[in-house]
Design an enzyme around this catalytic site. Structure first.
Site, PDB file in Angstrom:
ATOM      1  N   GLU A 113       7.903  11.167  68.957  1.00 52.17           N
ATOM      2  CA  GLU A 113       8.887  11.978  69.682  1.00 52.17           C
ATOM      3  C   GLU A 113       9.127  11.425  71.074  1.00 52.17           C
ATOM      4  OE1 GLU A 113      11.649  14.013  70.456  1.00 52.17           O
ATOM      5  OE2 GLU A 113      10.709  15.166  68.862  1.00 52.17           O
ATOM      6  N   ASP A 130      12.712   9.715  72.495  1.00 53.57           N
ATOM      7  CA  ASP A 130      13.477  10.292  73.596  1.00 53.57           C
ATOM      8  C   ASP A 130      13.685   9.297  74.725  1.00 53.57           C
ATOM      9  OD1 ASP A 130      13.485  12.563  72.104  1.00 53.57           O
ATOM     10  OD2 ASP A 130      12.146  13.721  73.371  1.00 53.57           O
ATOM     11  N   SER A 161      16.050  15.769  67.464  1.00 54.72           N
ATOM     12  CA  SER A 161      15.332  15.088  68.537  1.00 54.72           C
ATOM     13  C   SER A 161      15.987  13.755  68.869  1.00 54.72           C
ATOM     14  CB  SER A 161      13.878  14.827  68.129  1.00 54.72           C
ATOM     15  OG  SER A 161      13.086  15.949  68.336  1.00 54.72           O
TER      16      SER A 161
END
Length: 613
Positions: free
Chosen positions: A305, A309, A517
């Site tokens: 994650e 990002d 995400s």
């Protein structure tokens, strides 16, 4: 420190000069224990808790009014973002509220030197043992465990004296079992990964100059070049990198591995090489800044994650400065006698930190986390929403991922109020009215909503519902799904972006990663570049997007008109022309957004010719 029993027995007067005001206790907050959680033993009485008391804010309605006026291009206050001090004046509690709460605390043995405050003093923080908190709130705490192994010290119901009900908005941690969950998902099908940059270049050769979307995009590996070409930023040269910042959040012990970001930039944006050392990782309440992964973290996919990002944000918005907020205090939390605090409310911890920062704040903040809304007590949700509104009032575009389960995960769509009735499951905080929710698409020319198909490994982007009468009338959704949602609530997503098979590096290897995400940092990076152009043109930054978006800004987004977001064992909610609950208003068109904001981008020797199709 506790006040001596003798002083209390003598009926000591308030530290603020008046007598104590006593009234009987009554339940102030309650919330059912979510499905999948069960109580274990009573919480250890000497276990320390970090208790946060939210006081009723003095003039939140005034702040909200200003937020919507300053976010509406048709209003004369448009772009008049507030300073931190301006916001504090709106939300500072009344003297009556502050005095009453302090008298109550003092009566229970808490001295002024035991207290910590937010700048506006709308939150009070105290460290107390469980025994003292139980006495303060007339309740009992237990240790709870979830089916997936998360633990929390909570109580389903808490009370305060009746005369404090109008002055206390929420107290946490009490009945909230809510915790952030990352939306990124590593694709499970067996796709080849690469250990060195030469293999990557051989498999994904550099695109030709002035390439079209068809030449650089495919659904198996969605590269940075594809995203920048598809949404029109590839020829833009930022002009205000020293005056503009974009930010993102890490929770749950997520990490950002700079060596992986270096590999990403080497392969997909070599001119930005070195930026992997430039971004700041700011630790909040013990949030990790680690740069190595142990065996457990590798097995759990820690860093997927975080890497998704930061690599996406840097890749799109470079050289715009990036700040990463790494907030600790998130589940799982295993209580023991040596633990000094229980801070299982990371959203409040993060918001408290960011709202205490001096101006200017980052112009865009990207968050790829969320959880089931029905696990969130209303009093807690209201306070989080009010804090998010403060960010918007200070000129921040706050974006949250809409989630990856459509209208709800199959087999999970039941109420948590004891009725066990069928319902769609919205996510929080993406359901907040003061943020912009980002859904997911895939394919190109045209894009369609990501959908759930086990054979292909796709998922379905989250979607909430709202009283958009034209949409409901056009689709018959209110008839088909009557009783499964609140037709007078908040609709999401507001907008969408590509969210399938993003090409990132993790643990030194190339990986396809999907989820909202992915779409959230991608859209955030594009909006950061919009703000760059606005600043260069002497215009205010976007700030809270939704009033502009719903008031006509949607014209700068690529409408998605086919497909559906599945979930809850249904075919889900279809995409149609205009707004829909599958993709919102669609995906961003960078040059069209600038045009609507009155910014001209020079061509061909300036910032690009925009000949992308």
């Amino acid at each position: 420190m506790l006040v001596s029993a003798l002083l209390l027995a003598l009926g000591a007067t308030s530290v603020l000069g008046g007598p104590f005001i006593r009234s009987t206790y009554a339940v102030k907050g309650s919330h059912p224990v979510p499905k999948g959680w069960r109580a274990l033993d009573r919480a250890p009485q000497d276990h320390k808790m970090e208790l946060r008391i939210g006081l009723t804010q003095g003039d939140f309605k005034g702040l909200e009014k200003h937020l919507f006026e300053a976010s509406n291009p048709k209003h004369n206050k448009y772009g008049n973002h507030l300073t931190a001090d301006d916001v504090y004046k709106f939300i500072k509690p009344s003297h009556e509220a502050s005095n009453a709460v302090h008298e109550w605390l003092y009566e229970h043995g808490v001295l002024p030197e035991d207290l910590e405050y937010t700048p506006a003093k709308d939150w009070i923080k105290i460290n107390l043992p469980v025994s003292a908190v139980e006495d303060l709130l007339d309740t009992q705490y237990h240790t709870y465990v979830s089916e997936d192994g998360r633990t929390a010290v909570r109580t389903p119901q808490w009370s305060v004296p009746r005369h404090l009900h109008e002055h206390v908005s929420t107290i946490q941690p009490t009945s909230s079992f809510f915790g952030p969950r990352a939306q990124a998902r590593m694709e499970e099908r067996k796709l080849e990964v690469f250990m060195d940059t030469e293999d990557v270049a051989e498999y994904l050769p550099p695109p030709p100059d002035a390439a079209t979307v068809a030449e650089v995009c495919n659904t198996t590996w969605v590269t940075l070049t594809c995203l920048r070409t598809l949404y029109g930023t590839i020829d833009y040269t930022p002009q205000s990198a020293d005056k503009n910042t974009v930010a993102m959040n890490d929770f749950l012990g997520e990490v950002n591995i700079r060596s992986d970001t270096k590999l990403y930039l080497q392969n997909f944006r070599p001119e930005a090489l070195g930026a992997e050392n430039d971004y700041q990782i700011i630790s909040i309440d013990g949030g990790t800044t680690d740069q190595t992964l142990n065996e457990t973290q590798l097995e759990d996919g820690t860093g997927i994650e975080g890497n998704l990002d930061d690599q996406t944000l840097i890749g799109i918005s470079w050289p715009t400065a990036l700040e990463i907020y790494s907030t600790g205090g998130s589940p799982p939390f295993i209580p023991d006698i040596t633990t000094t605090s229980n801070t299982n409310e990371p959203y409040l911890t993060w918001l408290e930190y960011v709202l205490s920062l001096p101006d200017p704040l980052p112009s865009v903040i990207s968050t790829s986390y969320g959880d089931d809304e029905q696990t969130v007590p209303k009093d807690y949700a209201v306070q989080v929403c009010n804090a998010l509104a403060q960010l918007g009032a200070r000129g921040v575009s706050v974006l949250f991922a809409s989630g990856d389960s459509g209208v709800g995960g199959s087999g999970e769509c039941y109420t948590n109020d004891g009725r066990n009735a069928s319902t769609f499951l919205p996510n929080f905080p993406t359901s907040s009215p003061y943020i912009t929710s980002v859904g997911g698409t895939y394919k190109f020319n045209p894009e369609v909503p990501v959908f759930c198909n086990r054979s292909t490994g796709l998922y379905t982007a989250g979607g909430g519902v709202d009283a958009l009468k034209s949409y409901f009338a056009a689709t018959g959704v209110t008839d088909e799904f009557a009783g499964l949602f609140n037709p007078n609530g908040r609709a999401y997503p507001d907008i969408s972006g590509q969210s399938l098979n993003f090409t990132i590096f993790w643990n030194g290897t190339l990986r396809p990663v999907s989820g909202t995400s992915a779409s959230t940092p991608a859209v955030s990076g594009i909006l950061a570049l919009v703000n760059d152009a606005l600043v260069a043109a002497g215009k205010p930054t976007l700030g809270f997007l939704n009033p502009w978006l719903y008031g006509g800004g949607y014209k700068a987004f690529n409408d998605v008109t086919t497909g559906s977001n599945f979930g809850c064992d249904t075919e889900g909610i279809p995409a149609v022309e205009g707004y829909d609950i599958a993709t919102g208003w669609g995906t961003p068109n960078f040059k069209e957004i600038l045009a609507l904001r009155g910014v001209h981008v020079a061509s061909p020797d300036g910032w690009g010719s925009w000949n992308r199709s």
